[in-house]
Design a protein around this motif. Structure first.
Motif, PDB file in Angstrom:
ATOM      1  N   LEU A 178       0.838  -1.208   0.000  1.00 12.54           N
ATOM      2  CA  LEU A 178       0.000   0.000   0.000  1.00 12.54           C
ATOM      3  C   LEU A 178       0.869   1.254   0.000  1.00 12.54           C
ATOM      4  CD1 LEU A 178      -2.829   1.323   0.269  1.00 12.54           C
ATOM      5  CD2 LEU A 178      -2.543   1.178   2.752  1.00 12.54           C
ATOM      6  N   ALA A 179       1.926   1.254   0.796  1.00 16.93           N
ATOM      7  CA  ALA A 179       2.798   2.433   0.897  1.00 16.93           C
ATOM      8  C   ALA A 179       3.567   2.652  -0.412  1.00 16.93           C
ATOM      9  CB  ALA A 179       3.769   2.254   2.062  1.00 16.93           C
ATOM     10  N   ARG A 180       4.045   1.552  -0.998  1.00 17.46           N
ATOM     11  CA  ARG A 180       4.741   1.674  -2.290  1.00 17.46           C
ATOM     12  C   ARG A 180       3.776   2.198  -3.349  1.00 17.46           C
ATOM     13  NH1 ARG A 180       7.228  -3.366  -1.789  1.00 17.46           N
ATOM     14  NH2 ARG A 180       5.727  -4.237  -3.251  1.00 17.46           N
ATOM     15  N   GLY A 181       2.564   1.669  -3.295  1.00 11.74           N
ATOM     16  CA  GLY A 181       1.547   2.104  -4.243  1.00 11.74           C
ATOM     17  C   GLY A 181       1.260   3.596  -4.122  1.00 11.74           C
ATOM     18  N   ARG A 182       1.230   4.086  -2.881  1.00  9.60           N
ATOM     19  CA  ARG A 182       0.940   5.525  -2.692  1.00  9.60           C
ATOM     20  C   ARG A 182       2.023   6.381  -3.330  1.00  9.60           C
ATOM     21  NH1 ARG A 182      -1.183   4.923   3.242  1.00  9.60           N
ATOM     22  NH2 ARG A 182      -3.408   4.766   2.790  1.00  9.60           N
ATOM     23  N   ILE A 183       3.277   5.975  -3.143  1.00 12.29           N
ATOM     24  CA  ILE A 183       4.384   6.747  -3.731  1.00 12.29           C
ATOM     25  C   ILE A 183       4.306   6.696  -5.257  1.00 12.29           C
ATOM     26  CG2 ILE A 183       6.902   6.862  -3.962  1.00 12.29           C
ATOM     27  CD1 ILE A 183       7.060   5.832  -1.042  1.00 12.29           C
ATOM     28  N   LEU A 184       3.985   5.518  -5.775  1.00 18.55           N
ATOM     29  CA  LEU A 184       3.890   5.404  -7.232  1.00 18.55           C
ATOM     30  C   LEU A 184       2.714   6.208  -7.782  1.00 18.55           C
ATOM     31  CD1 LEU A 184       4.884   1.672  -7.760  1.00 18.55           C
ATOM     32  CD2 LEU A 184       6.174   3.698  -8.452  1.00 18.55           C
ATOM     33  N   LYS A 185       1.653   6.307  -6.993  1.00 23.30           N
ATOM     34  CA  LYS A 185       0.528   7.150  -7.450  1.00 23.30           C
ATOM     35  C   LYS A 185       0.951   8.611  -7.512  1.00 23.30           C
ATOM     36  CE  LYS A 185      -2.969   4.565  -5.414  1.00 23.30           C
ATOM     37  NZ  LYS A 185      -4.173   4.511  -4.605  1.00 23.30           N
ATOM     38  N   ARG A 186       1.798   9.004  -6.557  1.00 26.43           N
ATOM     39  CA  ARG A 186       2.336  10.374  -6.608  1.00 26.43           C
ATOM     40  C   ARG A 186       3.195  10.554  -7.857  1.00 26.43           C
ATOM     41  NH1 ARG A 186       3.022  10.720  -0.947  1.00 26.43           N
ATOM     42  NH2 ARG A 186       5.222  10.159  -1.023  1.00 26.43           N
ATOM     43  N   PHE A 187       3.975   9.539  -8.187  1.00 24.13           N
ATOM     44  CA  PHE A 187       4.809   9.580  -9.384  1.00 24.13           C
ATOM     45  C   PHE A 187       3.906   9.772 -10.616  1.00 24.13           C
ATOM     46  CE2 PHE A 187       8.222   6.941 -11.900  1.00 24.13           C
ATOM     47  CZ  PHE A 187       8.729   8.106 -12.452  1.00 24.13           C
ATOM     48  N   ALA A 188       2.835   8.981 -10.698  1.00 21.61           N
ATOM     49  CA  ALA A 188       1.903   9.102 -11.827  1.00 21.61           C
ATOM     50  C   ALA A 188       1.305  10.504 -11.875  1.00 21.61           C
ATOM     51  CB  ALA A 188       0.792   8.057 -11.708  1.00 21.61           C
ATOM     52  N   ALA A 189       0.959  11.036 -10.699  1.00 26.25           N
ATOM     53  CA  ALA A 189       0.358  12.383 -10.660  1.00 26.25           C
ATOM     54  C   ALA A 189       1.369  13.421 -11.139  1.00 26.25           C
ATOM     55  CB  ALA A 189      -0.112  12.702  -9.247  1.00 26.25           C
ATOM     56  N   LEU A 190       2.632  13.242 -10.780  1.00 27.27           N
ATOM     57  CA  LEU A 190       3.664  14.190 -11.225  1.00 27.27           C
ATOM     58  C   LEU A 190       3.882  14.110 -12.742  1.00 27.27           C
ATOM     59  CD1 LEU A 190       6.198  13.894  -8.278  1.00 27.27           C
ATOM     60  CD2 LEU A 190       5.067  16.000  -9.037  1.00 27.27           C
ATOM     61  N   ILE A 191       3.787  12.897 -13.280  1.00 24.66           N
ATOM     62  CA  ILE A 191       3.901  12.769 -14.744  1.00 24.66           C
ATOM     63  C   ILE A 191       2.759  13.560 -15.390  1.00 24.66           C
ATOM     64  CG2 ILE A 191       3.751  11.138 -16.683  1.00 24.66           C
ATOM     65  CD1 ILE A 191       5.151   9.056 -14.873  1.00 24.66           C
ATOM     66  N   ARG A 192       1.552  13.440 -14.815  1.00 25.00           N
ATOM     67  CA  ARG A 192       0.415  14.192 -15.367  1.00 25.00           C
ATOM     68  C   ARG A 192       0.629  15.695 -15.207  1.00 25.00           C
ATOM     69  NH1 ARG A 192      -3.201  10.005 -13.278  1.00 25.00           N
ATOM     70  NH2 ARG A 192      -3.493   8.626 -15.051  1.00 25.00           N
ATOM     71  N   GLU A 193       1.129  16.110 -14.040  1.00 27.00           N
ATOM     72  CA  GLU A 193       1.363  17.545 -13.813  1.00 27.00           C
ATOM     73  C   GLU A 193       2.345  18.115 -14.828  1.00 27.00           C
ATOM     74  OE1 GLU A 193       2.797  18.963  -9.876  1.00 27.00           O
ATOM     75  OE2 GLU A 193       1.102  17.749  -9.174  1.00 27.00           O
ATOM     76  N   HIS A 194       3.308  17.295 -15.240  1.00 26.85           N
ATOM     77  CA  HIS A 194       4.334  17.747 -16.180  1.00 26.85           C
ATOM     78  C   HIS A 194       4.066  17.230 -17.594  1.00 26.85           C
ATOM     79  CE1 HIS A 194       6.226  18.383 -12.281  1.00 26.85           C
ATOM     80  NE2 HIS A 194       6.972  19.292 -12.892  1.00 26.85           N
ATOM     81  N   ALA A 195       2.800  16.938 -17.877  1.00 24.13           N
ATOM     82  CA  ALA A 195       2.468  16.283 -19.151  1.00 24.13           C
ATOM     83  C   ALA A 195       2.873  17.133 -20.356  1.00 24.13           C
ATOM     84  CB  ALA A 195       0.978  15.966 -19.199  1.00 24.13           C
ATOM     85  N   ASP A 196       2.652  18.438 -20.274  1.00 23.43           N
ATOM     86  CA  ASP A 196       2.988  19.275 -21.439  1.00 23.43           C
ATOM     87  C   ASP A 196       4.493  19.256 -21.696  1.00 23.43           C
ATOM     88  OD1 ASP A 196       0.412  19.866 -21.958  1.00 23.43           O
ATOM     89  OD2 ASP A 196       0.509  21.993 -21.404  1.00 23.43           O
ATOM     90  N   GLU A 197       5.251  19.390 -20.623  1.00 24.93           N
ATOM     91  CA  GLU A 197       6.709  19.398 -20.772  1.00 24.93           C
ATOM     92  C   GLU A 197       7.203  18.047 -21.335  1.00 24.93           C
ATOM     93  OE1 GLU A 197       8.743  19.734 -17.063  1.00 24.93           O
ATOM     94  OE2 GLU A 197      10.714  19.456 -17.993  1.00 24.93           O
ATOM     95  N   LEU A 198       6.691  16.956 -20.770  1.00 25.62           N
ATOM     96  CA  LEU A 198       7.135  15.628 -21.209  1.00 25.62           C
ATOM     97  C   LEU A 198       6.716  15.360 -22.663  1.00 25.62           C
ATOM     98  CD1 LEU A 198       6.331  13.706 -17.911  1.00 25.62           C
ATOM     99  CD2 LEU A 198       8.621  13.949 -18.919  1.00 25.62           C
ATOM    100  N   SER A 199       5.497  15.774 -23.016  1.00 23.05           N
ATOM    101  CA  SER A 199       5.037  15.578 -24.392  1.00 23.05           C
ATOM    102  C   SER A 199       5.908  16.374 -25.357  1.00 23.05           C
ATOM    103  CB  SER A 199       3.584  16.035 -24.560  1.00 23.05           C
ATOM    104  OG  SER A 199       2.763  15.396 -23.629  1.00 23.05           O
ATOM    105  N   LEU A 200       6.229  17.581 -24.942  1.00 25.18           N
ATOM    106  CA  LEU A 200       7.059  18.431 -25.795  1.00 25.18           C
ATOM    107  C   LEU A 200       8.450  17.810 -25.972  1.00 25.18           C
ATOM    108  CD1 LEU A 200       7.424  21.054 -27.367  1.00 25.18           C
ATOM    109  CD2 LEU A 200       7.940  22.217 -25.215  1.00 25.18           C
ATOM    110  N   LEU A 201       9.032  17.343 -24.884  1.00 28.20           N
ATOM    111  CA  LEU A 201      10.354  16.693 -24.973  1.00 28.20           C
ATOM    112  C   LEU A 201      10.295  15.504 -25.936  1.00 28.20           C
ATOM    113  CD1 LEU A 201      11.512  16.599 -21.231  1.00 28.20           C
ATOM    114  CD2 LEU A 201      12.573  17.917 -23.076  1.00 28.20           C
ATOM    115  N   GLU A 202       9.250  14.701 -25.808  1.00 32.30           N
ATOM    116  CA  GLU A 202       9.135  13.505 -26.654  1.00 32.30           C
ATOM    117  C   GLU A 202       8.982  13.888 -28.126  1.00 32.30           C
ATOM    118  OE1 GLU A 202       9.910  10.749 -25.300  1.00 32.30           O
ATOM    119  OE2 GLU A 202       8.199   9.408 -25.072  1.00 32.30           O
ATOM    120  N   THR A 203       8.162  14.897 -28.376  1.00 32.13           N
ATOM    121  CA  THR A 203       7.936  15.334 -29.754  1.00 32.13           C
ATOM    122  C   THR A 203       9.208  15.909 -30.365  1.00 32.13           C
ATOM    123  OG1 THR A 203       5.564  15.645 -29.588  1.00 32.13           O
ATOM    124  CG2 THR A 203       6.703  17.092 -31.118  1.00 32.13           C
ATOM    125  N   LEU A 204       9.907  16.755 -29.614  1.00 30.81           N
ATOM    126  CA  LEU A 204      11.140  17.355 -30.137  1.00 30.81           C
ATOM    127  C   LEU A 204      12.189  16.279 -30.396  1.00 30.81           C
ATOM    128  CD1 LEU A 204      11.433  20.445 -27.755  1.00 30.81           C
ATOM    129  CD2 LEU A 204      10.803  20.492 -30.179  1.00 30.81           C
TER     130      LEU A 204
END
Ligand code: NAP
Ligand code: MG
Length: 496
Positions: A80-106
């Protein structure tokens, strides 16, 4: 809110790009200071210098991973604790979605609308899915003699290396590190030298989410880094997505070193069979175009062979030509672009070489056949060939570009025989109105995924993904992916 082309260009101009390896929770230059250029294939411009890792960085990262794994600070957490941290990781990926998408596209030339909706959204979803799953699956109590308690449990395999390709850089990486981290392992990601930017950026986000130093590390560099990981005596498992040729090398490296577990997701030459009783030939043609032109055909599951029954061939070709018009290469940063640039000059030359080969082998062009916008970057027209035989090299070899081979057949048996006459077995599709035919043909197709009256459906995590034959072993996605990153343990306790 979606951005305009101009807004993406402005964001790109402001972007600070990290190019160093992520080792023990920090960005680190390689010991000898060597770097290589990261290039935007849509305009040839250098985006960043990337650390060229070698044996010292591999050894350091493996030692850190081992130490972090053994410490139990990750593997010893309650799921459960590992899962919570990974959910935060997923949320951070979403928060930075524009930046990550831009990096991937470039970096990789992929259309921005795709990197947003598929690559980055898919990576966040994958991490979240395994985070949510991990505290919901337990082991078994074996039915044994009452004087014994027999437990069957799964535990993390240890240090996992993930060596991934350039066609879906962040997504393929997440399909490995998502389940591997959820299961409690320490993971070292080796992105392709052609597309290292998003994996590197994830290092900092993993740390911010609370993943301990050494549990998630990223080593950019050439294919050699993949070899060093595969040969390393202190890595327990290597999960690879890439070509069949390199997959075979990796299996050999593992055999010669410590017999680390090897999981391979490899190439394909997937057949898309259109039977005469296809329910909607225009839809089949539109879907066939998407199956080969999406992501510039740089898809392991690309529907790169259409097998069409003679009665409906003319209707199919007419509808396909029309559908192909909707797939024209353009600026990857334009939200309306459906096809971007080919990832680099090597791949571009390879694809154009196959187009020449197809012509030389007597195949007839149905559409496309040329490079496009050659002044700005590496673009190729959506291309399709009507092939006189099923044994041409363009019908047998994986091109990994926007080039379709169309093969005509007369009977269902002939279609199944052509479909299965391949060293690959990643995916296949069949179009028919007959339920019995749909089931019978699906059963006969030697492929890890079969689609009926569709192609590339199944963006959700529930379906195992991988291949028969030389398309690999093991499966990404679904709970079955966890099998790759865990060892089974039997514990027998005598009560009296
Ligand atoms: P690739 O050349 O096999 O490279 C894959 C990864 O392996 C890259 O990170 C590469 O690093 C590394 N590598 C290269 N040589 C190596 C070696 N000797 N030892 C260890 N690692 C090595 O494949 P690619 O061109 O990137 O990707 C295209 C292939 O991937 C296609 O065949 C496609 O079908 C397959 N693919 C399969 C799936 C699937 O799930 N089945 C999904 C996507 C792609 P460098 O790039 O830095 O050299
Ligand atoms: Mg690049």
């Amino acid at each position: 809110m979606s951005r305009t082309l101009q807004a993406w260009q402005e964001m790109a101009a402001q972007l600070a790009i990290e190019g160093r390896a992520f080792i023990k929770g920090e960005y680190t230059a390689s010991a000898d200071g060597r770097t290589f250029p990261c290039v935007n294939p849509a305009n040839g411009q250098e985006l960043a210098r990337i650390s060229w890792c070698g044996q010292p960085e591999v050894d350091t990262a493996v030692a850190c991973a081992r130490q972090a794994f053994e410490s139990g600070e990750w593997s010893g957490l309650a799921p459960l604790a590992r899962g919570r941290i990974l959910k935060r990781f997923a949320a951070l990926i979403r928060e930075h979605a524009d930046e990550l998408s831009l990096l991937e596209t470039l970096d990789a030339g992929k259309p921005i609308s795709d990197t947003q909706s598929v690559d980055v959204a898919g990576a966040a979803y994958c991490v979240e899915w395994f985070a949510e799953a991990i505290d919901k699956i337990g082991g078994e109590v074996a039915p044994v003699d009452p004087k014994l308690v027999g437990l069957v449990t799964r535990e993390a395999v240890g240090v996992v290396a993930a060596v991934v390709p350039w066609n879906f850089p962040i997504l393929m990486a997440s399909w490995k590190f998502g389940p591997a981290l959820a299961a409690g392992n320490a993971v070292i990601v080796k992105p392709s030298e052609k597309s290292p930017l998003t994996a590197i950026r994830l290092g900092a986000l993993a740390r911010e989410a609370g993943i301990p130093a050494g549990i998630f590390q990223v080593l950019p560099g050439a294919g050699d880094v993949g070899r060093m990981l595969a040969q390393h005596m202190d890595i327990d498992c290597i999960a690879f997505t890439g070509s069949t040729g390199v997959g075979k090398l990796i299996a050999g490296y593992a055999a010669e070193s410590n017999l680390k577990r090897v999981w391979l997701e490899l190439g394909g030459k997937s057949p898309n069979i259109v039977l005469a009783d296809c329910p909607d030939i225009r839809k089949a043609a539109r879907t066939a175009a998407a199956a080969i032109f999406y992501n510039m055909g740089e898809m392991c599951t690309a529907g790169s062979r259409v097998l069409v029954q003679r009665e409906v061939k003319d209707a199919f070709l007419a509808a396909f030509r029309e559908a192909a018009q909707g797939w024209q290469p353009g600026n990857p940063l334009d939200p309306d672009t459906s096809m971007g640039a080919i990832v680099d000059r090597i791949q571009y030359d390879k694809v154009l070489g196959y187009i020449e080969k197809g012509l030389a082998e007597g195949a007839q062009l149905v559409t496309g056949g040329k490079a496009a916008h050659t002044d700005t970057g590496l673009f190729i027209e959506p291309t399709a060939f009507d092939c006189p035989r099923a044994d041409l090299s363009i019908c047998r070899e994986e091109i990994f570009g926007p080039v379709l081979s169309i093969i005509t057949f007369d009977t269902v048996d002939e279609a199944v025989a052509i479909a299965n006459d391949s060293e690959y077995g990643l995916a296949a599709a069949v179009w028919t109105s007959n339920l019995t035919t749909a089931h019978q043909v699906s059963r006969r197709l030697r492929a890890g995924t079969v689609w009926v009256n569709c192609y590339d459906e199944g963006g959700d995590m529930n379906f195992p993904f991988g291949g028969f034959k030389q398309s690999g072993n093991g499966r990404d996605k679904s709970l079955h992916a966890l099998e790759k990153y865990t060892e089974l343990k039997s514990t027998l306790i005598k009560l009296a």
